[in-house]
Write an enzyme that holds these catalytic residues in place. Structure first.
Site, PDB file in Angstrom:
ATOM      1  N   GLY A 132       0.860  -1.186   0.000  1.00  0.00           N
ATOM      2  CA  GLY A 132       0.000   0.000   0.000  1.00  0.00           C
ATOM      3  C   GLY A 132       0.894   1.232   0.000  1.00  0.00           C
ATOM      4  O   GLY A 132       2.049   1.180  -0.451  1.00  0.00           O
ATOM      5  N   SER A 215       3.932  -2.500  10.786  1.00  0.00           N
ATOM      6  CA  SER A 215       2.494  -2.595  10.538  1.00  0.00           C
ATOM      7  C   SER A 215       1.727  -2.700  11.851  1.00  0.00           C
ATOM      8  O   SER A 215       1.390  -1.672  12.462  1.00  0.00           O
ATOM      9  CB  SER A 215       2.283  -3.741   9.546  1.00  0.00           C
ATOM     10  OG  SER A 215       1.540  -4.782  10.005  1.00  0.00           O
ATOM     11  N   ARG A 216       1.480  -3.899  12.336  1.00  0.00           N
ATOM     12  CA  ARG A 216       0.839  -4.094  13.633  1.00  0.00           C
ATOM     13  C   ARG A 216       1.463  -5.321  14.283  1.00  0.00           C
ATOM     14  O   ARG A 216       1.770  -6.307  13.579  1.00  0.00           O
ATOM     15  CB  ARG A 216      -0.670  -4.335  13.475  1.00  0.00           C
ATOM     16  CG  ARG A 216      -1.480  -3.086  13.202  1.00  0.00           C
ATOM     17  CD  ARG A 216      -1.504  -2.133  14.398  1.00  0.00           C
ATOM     18  NE  ARG A 216      -2.312  -0.970  14.149  1.00  0.00           N
ATOM     19  CZ  ARG A 216      -1.886   0.173  13.621  1.00  0.00           C
ATOM     20  NH1 ARG A 216      -0.611   0.295  13.264  1.00  0.00           N
ATOM     21  NH2 ARG A 216      -2.695   1.203  13.466  1.00  0.00           N
ATOM     22  N   GLU A 245       1.231  -3.069  23.262  1.00  0.00           N
ATOM     23  CA  GLU A 245       2.162  -1.932  23.304  1.00  0.00           C
ATOM     24  C   GLU A 245       1.866  -1.125  24.555  1.00  0.00           C
ATOM     25  O   GLU A 245       0.714  -0.751  24.749  1.00  0.00           O
ATOM     26  CB  GLU A 245       1.988  -1.051  22.069  1.00  0.00           C
ATOM     27  CG  GLU A 245       2.516  -1.719  20.823  1.00  0.00           C
ATOM     28  CD  GLU A 245       2.251  -0.915  19.554  1.00  0.00           C
ATOM     29  OE1 GLU A 245       1.751   0.217  19.657  1.00  0.00           O
ATOM     30  OE2 GLU A 245       2.532  -1.428  18.482  1.00  0.00           O
ATOM     31  N   HIS A 264       6.428   2.260  18.622  1.00  0.00           N
ATOM     32  CA  HIS A 264       5.403   2.690  17.655  1.00  0.00           C
ATOM     33  C   HIS A 264       5.528   4.200  17.357  1.00  0.00           C
ATOM     34  O   HIS A 264       4.621   4.978  17.655  1.00  0.00           O
ATOM     35  CB  HIS A 264       3.992   2.341  18.177  1.00  0.00           C
ATOM     36  CG  HIS A 264       2.971   2.246  17.082  1.00  0.00           C
ATOM     37  ND1 HIS A 264       1.917   1.374  17.112  1.00  0.00           N
ATOM     38  CD2 HIS A 264       2.838   2.930  15.918  1.00  0.00           C
ATOM     39  CE1 HIS A 264       1.177   1.518  16.022  1.00  0.00           C
ATOM     40  NE2 HIS A 264       1.730   2.465  15.284  1.00  0.00           N
TER      41      HIS A 264
HETATM   42  O1  LIG Z   1      -1.438   5.229  11.085  1.00  0.00           O
HETATM   43  C1  LIG Z   1      -1.320   4.175  11.694  1.00  0.00           C
HETATM   44  O2  LIG Z   1      -2.164   3.266  11.599  1.00  0.00           O
HETATM   45  C2  LIG Z   1      -0.177   3.951  12.594  1.00  0.00           C
HETATM   46  O3  LIG Z   1      -0.018   2.911  13.127  1.00  0.00           O
HETATM   47  C3  LIG Z   1       0.775   5.013  12.867  1.00  0.00           C
HETATM   48  O4  LIG Z   1       2.007   4.499  13.319  1.00  0.00           O
END
Ligand SMILES: O=C(O)C(=O)CO
Length: 299
Positions: A132, A215-216, A245, A264
């Protein structure tokens, strides 16, 4: 804006019954603790939760919508800063910058920099999972480092997009994992990407490879990652995101020498944050005025 938000939050907490009914818009930062559903009972006039960030996984969007409240996010303003951080993690782990800093600070080890032999980024293969906005900006930057770039994505980007950043589409995730020296996670968190990188995927990676995640945290099975890092299945990990986190102080990831963690901070630049705040305010004002919300999240 921030002062105003803070004072309102404090007042709201101190006297929720008095202040709650006045509130029409709520601002929240995307990776902060989930906004508790019980809060909404105190906010009968609420029209929108204007979240800062792209991901809205900290919010129960269907539940919020079922209360007649909209949710908005801030797409398109943070991919440069996140891609910069991703490259920072990549370079820092490839060249052991943090370890070098520790050696430089310690008079007992200062004569040992020759032990810090890193990986040359130029010529290495970068596998980007998730092409993306963020993944694409990472590819743009990596091209400048003369990296070979592979990418895996639900949908293939146009030939021209791929050519512009020198990235080759890899339909098979397994092939990308097997061929990459650096594996970069830049996917959205969805049911399909939750736990995407587990024991099997880690075992396909090169023992010299580094996993980087902007990402996550939930995209990676962290227990499997700890095992892979301990056993030498992969060489290192650099993570801007974890689950949860922050990690609890006794989490095994925090004790591993081959892990670099940042808290993050992908979007943490003044430029990005101010663009995000501007969008949050635009979204909130539109909702309060009953106008279409520019960045409404529709699930
Ligand atoms: O924009 C987002 O989803 C983020 O995780 C920023 O770090």
């Amino acid at each position: 804006f921030i002062k105003c938000k803070l004072s309102l939050s404090v007042e709201l907490l101190e006297n929720p019954v008095r202040h709650g009914p006045k509130i029409q818009a709520l601002f929240s930062w995307n990776f902060h603790p989930a906004v508790k559903p019980s809060l909404f009972r105190l906010l009968p006039s609420l029209k929108v939760v204007a979240s800062g960030g792209v991901g809205t996984d900290h919010l129960d969007v269907p539940l919020i919508n079922s209360l007649g409240v909209k949710v908005a996010n801030t797409p398109g303003v943070s991919s440069d800063s996140t891609a910069d951080l991703a490259m920072g993690l990549l370079l820092a782990s490839a060249r052991q910058i943090l370890e070098g800093h520790k050696i430089a600070l310690d008079p007992m080890t200062i004569h040992l920099p020759q032990t810090l032999i890193g990986t040359e980024v130029s010529g290495s293969t970068l596998g980007i999972i998730g092409m993306g906005d963020v993944g694409y900006k990472i590819a743009q930057r990596s091209k400048g480092f003369d990296m070979k770039i592979l990418y895996h994505n639900r949908t293939r980007r146009s030939e021209e997009d791929g050519r512009t950043v020198g990235a080759t589409y890899c339909e098979s995730l397994d092939d990308l994992l097997m061929c990459s020296d650096f594996v970069m996670l830049a996917v959205k968190l969805t049911p399909e990407t939750t736990g995407l990188i587990g024991h099997r995927e880690l075992s396909l990676m090169k023992p010299t490879a580094t996993l980087i995640n902007v990402s996550r945290g939930q995209v990676v099975d962290q227990d499997a990652l700890v095992e892979a890092l301990r056993s030498g299945t992969i060489c290192a990990a650099a993570l801007d995101v974890t689950y949860p986190e922050p990690l609890p102080r006794d989490h095994p990831l925090l004790g591993l020498p081959n892990v670099l963690i940042t808290p993050h901070i992908g979007v943490n630049t003044y430029n990005t944050k101010s663009r995000m705040v501007k969008k949050m305010i635009e979204n909130a004002l539109a909702a309060v005025k009953g106008l279409p919300i520019p960045n409404e999240v529709i699930i």
